[in-house]
Design an enzyme around this catalytic site. Structure first.
Site: not given
Ligand SMILES: *Cc1c(COP(=O)(O)O)cnc(C)c1O
Length: 355
Positions: A33, A128, A252, A300
């Site tokens: 993702k 969640r 800065y 930046m």
């Molecule tokens: C993003 C995600 C993972 C992967 O988690 P990591 O800690 O990066 O291994 C696994 N399961 C779900 C449901 C996720 O949203």
């Protein structure tokens, strides 16, 4: 051309995936993702022909992979956001998380060409998304009875698996086992910290995210995490050198003031490239393979490093912001972030691939 780049080591990615598969003991989804946590989703997927499947957040990410010719299973981790996505899920044979009762109803009512593969998600304590403990069995039975579903995998997600002393992970596992008692389904619970640190929760499928990219999910040392190989090397070069006397402010806000005569190297890398602006003085940086420190506020497009103790370093010297010599997790810890966020934030710099 500006020398900033992110070099992606695909052999290291494959090594880390195979470690996840081996430790997990069953099948492993490669979680790609968010553009593979900033590493480039299509190239990473193409580099993992042995992957049992991929996981992405949403259908837009899945369609990009299908358009590039990726044929393995792809799981949508947030499922569908509206019922009309089911037509594309069906057409492209995507796997789909179901985390709410309305999604079950949408599946019951959909016109499908083929039965779906659904991953029914339980809220075992993260609170969640996921169906409640007492909804799991009735929704599971409804999915099976709908005639629209070929297979249901049961899944849940851990909130604190990176805390190896914390009882919460086993409490969540127990809640999952109680809720799913008697159901004959494949199970998936483990994310990266659970793959590396909690062998008792591995089950049929693991879901490997951050570990694919070679960063440890743990704050401290961990024997299994030591086997990971960093995949991304974020690098640039020294583009200017300054000799400053003691007592001069740098950059800065004059955040850093030289305590001694100081040789400052200016690096073509800044927060617009994803380097964290909150990195403090002292954050490690490698110049020509030697570790030194960030001094002065990150701008930046540029940042400044201390070359006083590296007399051979100068104009054109190679700088690694994170990679093999400086781990992304070290930089993240300094900047009060996590490697996940550092990787996802990488932008503007070209991604280059080493096969
Ligand atoms: C993003 C995600 C993972 C992967 O988690 P990591 O800690 O990066 O291994 C696994 N399961 C779900 C449901 C996720 O949203």
């Amino acid at each position: 051309m500006r020398p900033a780049q992110a070099l992606i080591d695909l052999a290291a990615l494959r090594h880390n995936y195979q470690l996840a598969q081996r430790l997990g003991g069953g099948r492993a989804l490669a979680v790609i993702k968010a553009n593979a946590y900033g590493h480039g989703a299509v190239v990473c997927a193409e580099a993992l022909p042995e992957a049992d499947g991929f996981a992405v957040a949403c259908i837009e990410e899945a369609l990009e992979l299908r358009a590039a010719g990726i044929r393995q299973p792809i799981l949508l981790l947030e499922g569908f956001f509206a019922a009309d996505e089911l037509a594309l899920i069906d057409q492209h044979q995507l796997w789909c998380v179901v985390h709410s009762a309305w999604q079950v109803q949408a599946i019951e009512r959909a016109q499908l060409q083929r039965p779906l593969t659904v991953w029914l998600k339980l809220d075992s304590g993260m609170h969640r998304v996921g169906v409640a403990v007492d909804e799991l069995q009735p929704l599971y039975q409804r999915l099976l009875a709908s005639g629209q579903v070929a297979k249901v995998v049961l899944m849940s997600h851990f909130a604190r698996a990176d805390e190896l002393e914390c009882p919460r992970t086993l409490e969540q596992q127990k809640a999952f086992l109680n809720a799913s008692a008697g159901l004959k389904a494949e199970i998936s619970l483990a994310n990266s910290p659970a793959i590396l640190g909690w062998p008792q929760v591995h089950n049929d499928w693991v879901r490997a995210g951050i570990m694919l990219y070679g960063a440890s999910p743990f704050a401290g040392q961990h024997a299994q995490a030591e086997q990971l190989k960093p995949v991304m090397s974020l690098s640039s070069q020294i583009i200017a050198v300054r000799e400053l006397p003691a007592g001069e402010p740098l950059g800065y806000a004059g955040r850093f003031i030289t305590a001694r005569p100081t040789r400052v190297g200016v690096v073509a890398m800044g927060y617009a490239d994803g380097y964290p602006r909150h990195a403090p003085d002292g954050t490690p940086v490698a110049v020509d393979g030697q570790r030194t420190r960030l001094i002065g506020r990150v701008s930046m497009d540029m940042l400044t490093v201390d070359l006083t103790d590296l007399p051979k370093a100068g104009l054109g010297s190679a700088v690694e912001l994170w990679g093999q010599q400086v781990l992304a997790s070290e930089v993240a810890a300094q900047a009060q972030s996590i490697p996940y966020q550092l990787f996802c934030n990488v932008r503007r710099v070209p991604l280059r691939y080493q096969h």
